[in-house]
Design an enzyme around this catalytic site. Structure first.
Site, PDB file in Angstrom:
ATOM      1  N   HIS A  19       0.863  -1.188   0.000  1.00 11.91           N
ATOM      2  CA  HIS A  19       0.000   0.000   0.000  1.00 11.91           C
ATOM      3  C   HIS A  19       0.892   1.228   0.000  1.00 11.91           C
ATOM      4  O   HIS A  19       1.550   1.528   0.992  1.00 11.91           O
ATOM      5  CB  HIS A  19      -0.901  -0.012   1.237  1.00 11.91           C
ATOM      6  CG  HIS A  19      -1.906   1.097   1.268  1.00 11.91           C
ATOM      7  ND1 HIS A  19      -2.895   1.170   2.235  1.00 11.91           N
ATOM      8  CD2 HIS A  19      -2.091   2.190   0.480  1.00 11.91           C
ATOM      9  CE1 HIS A  19      -3.638   2.248   2.023  1.00 11.91           C
ATOM     10  NE2 HIS A  19      -3.155   2.891   0.962  1.00 11.91           N
ATOM     11  N   GLU A  25      -1.950  -1.363  -3.621  1.00 14.06           N
ATOM     12  CA  GLU A  25      -3.090  -0.706  -2.984  1.00 14.06           C
ATOM     13  C   GLU A  25      -2.837   0.797  -2.977  1.00 14.06           C
ATOM     14  O   GLU A  25      -1.729   1.243  -2.668  1.00 14.06           O
ATOM     15  CB  GLU A  25      -3.267  -1.202  -1.548  1.00 14.06           C
ATOM     16  CG  GLU A  25      -3.640  -2.664  -1.444  1.00 14.06           C
ATOM     17  CD  GLU A  25      -3.838  -3.116  -0.010  1.00 14.06           C
ATOM     18  OE1 GLU A  25      -4.458  -4.172   0.193  1.00 14.06           O
ATOM     19  OE2 GLU A  25      -3.368  -2.411   0.919  1.00 14.06           O
ATOM     20  N   HIS A  27      -8.286  -7.938   5.306  1.00 16.62           N
ATOM     21  CA  HIS A  27      -8.285  -6.993   6.422  1.00 16.62           C
ATOM     22  C   HIS A  27      -8.604  -7.729   7.724  1.00 16.62           C
ATOM     23  O   HIS A  27      -9.711  -8.210   7.932  1.00 16.62           O
ATOM     24  CB  HIS A  27      -9.263  -5.833   6.248  1.00 16.62           C
ATOM     25  CG  HIS A  27      -8.897  -4.653   7.105  1.00 16.62           C
ATOM     26  ND1 HIS A  27      -7.877  -3.781   6.785  1.00 16.62           N
ATOM     27  CD2 HIS A  27      -9.381  -4.232   8.291  1.00 16.62           C
ATOM     28  CE1 HIS A  27      -7.760  -2.865   7.723  1.00 16.62           C
ATOM     29  NE2 HIS A  27      -8.657  -3.117   8.655  1.00 16.62           N
TER      30      HIS A  27
END
EC number: 2.6.99.2
Length: 243
Positions: free
Chosen positions: A45, A72, A193
Site C-alpha cells: 500500500h 493498494e 483486512h
C-alpha cells in the site's frame, strides 16, 4: 472450486524499517522470501504520506517480483499516475485517511460512480487489473460491477473484529452473501483486512474466494517463527479449508 491464492502484504516490513530510518529490513528481500514460501503475489500500500512503503519500494518490487504485484492506493491523481507509470499487475483502490492507523472501511463506490469508472478505465488502459476494496454491501457490489472493475476485495474487518461467536457468524454470512452476489455479477472476489491464523479458514472455505490478502498477522508471526515459515503456515491453513 477454483484455486485459492495468497497475497502477502509486506507493508509492516517497511514500518519496521522506517521506525529507525534505516535501510533494513528491506521489503524487497521480504517479498523474495514470501514468494519462496508459497505466496502467490505481493501486496503493498503506497499511502499518500509514505508512512511505510515508498516509491523506491514500488519501483524495485515491480522490477524484481517473480509472482504478481498488487498495489493498494487511494484514488488520487498522484497515485493513478504512479500506477500507470509502474504498471503493477493489479491495483486495489482503497479509501484513505491520513489519521487512520490502517484502512478502516470500504470505498463508497455507489456514491462516486463517475470517479471510480474513470479510474478503472484509466488503469485498464495501462493493462492493469483493478480491484475495489468495499464492504460486504449489496449496493456497493452492484456499483462495482457498473463501473467496470473486474475484481472486488471484500473488507473482512468487521468479521475479524467480532467480539462474540454470534457476531462473527453474522458477519461471515454477510460476506458469503456478498461473494455470491459478486460472482453472479461476473466479478472475481478477493478478501482481506484483519485475517489471522485463527479466523482465516471460514473465509478461505467460501467457494467464490479467489485470493486473500493478509499482512499484519503474517509479519507478526514472522517475528517469532521467521517469515518463510509464517507464510507457509498461512497458505497451509487456506488450502486445508478448501479440502
Amino acid at each position: 472450486m477454483a484455486e485459492l491464492l495468497l497475497g502477502v502484504n509486506i507493508d509492516h516490513i517497511a514500518t519496521l524499517r522506517n521506525a529507525r530510518g534505516t535501510d533494513y529490513p528491506d521489503p524487497v528481500q521480504a517479498a523474495f522470501i514470501a514468494e519462496q514460501a508459497g505466496a502467490d503475489g505481493i501486496t503493498v500500500h503506497l499511502r499518500e504520506d509514505r508512512r511505510h512503503i515508498t516509491d523506491r519500494d514500488v519501483r524495485i518490487l515491480r522490477q524484481t517480483l517473480h509472482t504478481r504485484m498488487n498495489l493498494e492506493m487511494a484514488v488520487t491523481e498522484e497515485m493513478l499516475a504512479i500506477a500507470v507509470e509502474t504498471r503493477p499487475h493489479f491495483c486495489c483502490l482503497v479509501p484513505e485517511k491520513r489519521q487512520e492507523v490502517t484502512t478502516e472501511g470500504g470505498l463508497d463506490v455507489a456514491g462516486q460512480r463517475d470517479k471510480m469508472r474513470d479510474a478503472c478505465a484509466r488503469l485498464a488502459a495501462a493493462g492493469i487489473q483493478v480491484s475495489l476494496f468495499i464492504d460486504a454491501d449489496e449496493a456497493q457490489i452492484n456499483a462495482a460491477a457498473e463501473v467496470g472493475a473486474p475484481f472486488i476485495e471484500i473488507h473482512t474487518g468487521c468479521y475479524a473484529n467480532a467480539e462474540t461467536d454470534a457476531e462473527q457468524a453474522k458477519e461471515l454470512a454477510r460476506i458469503a452473501s456478498a461473494a455470491t452476489l459478486a460472482a453472479r455479477l461476473g466479478l472475481k472476489v478477493n478478501a482481506g483486512h484483519g485475517l489471522t491464523y485463527h479466523n482465516v479458514k471460514a473465509i478461505a472455505a467460501l467457494p467464490e474466494m479467489h485470493e486473500l490478502n493478509i499482512g499484519h498477522a503474517i509479519i507478526g508471526r514472522a517475528v517469532m517463527t521467521g517469515l518463510k515459515e509464517a507464510v507457509a503456515e498461512m497458505k497451509r491453513l487456506m488450502l486445508e479449508a478448501r479440502g
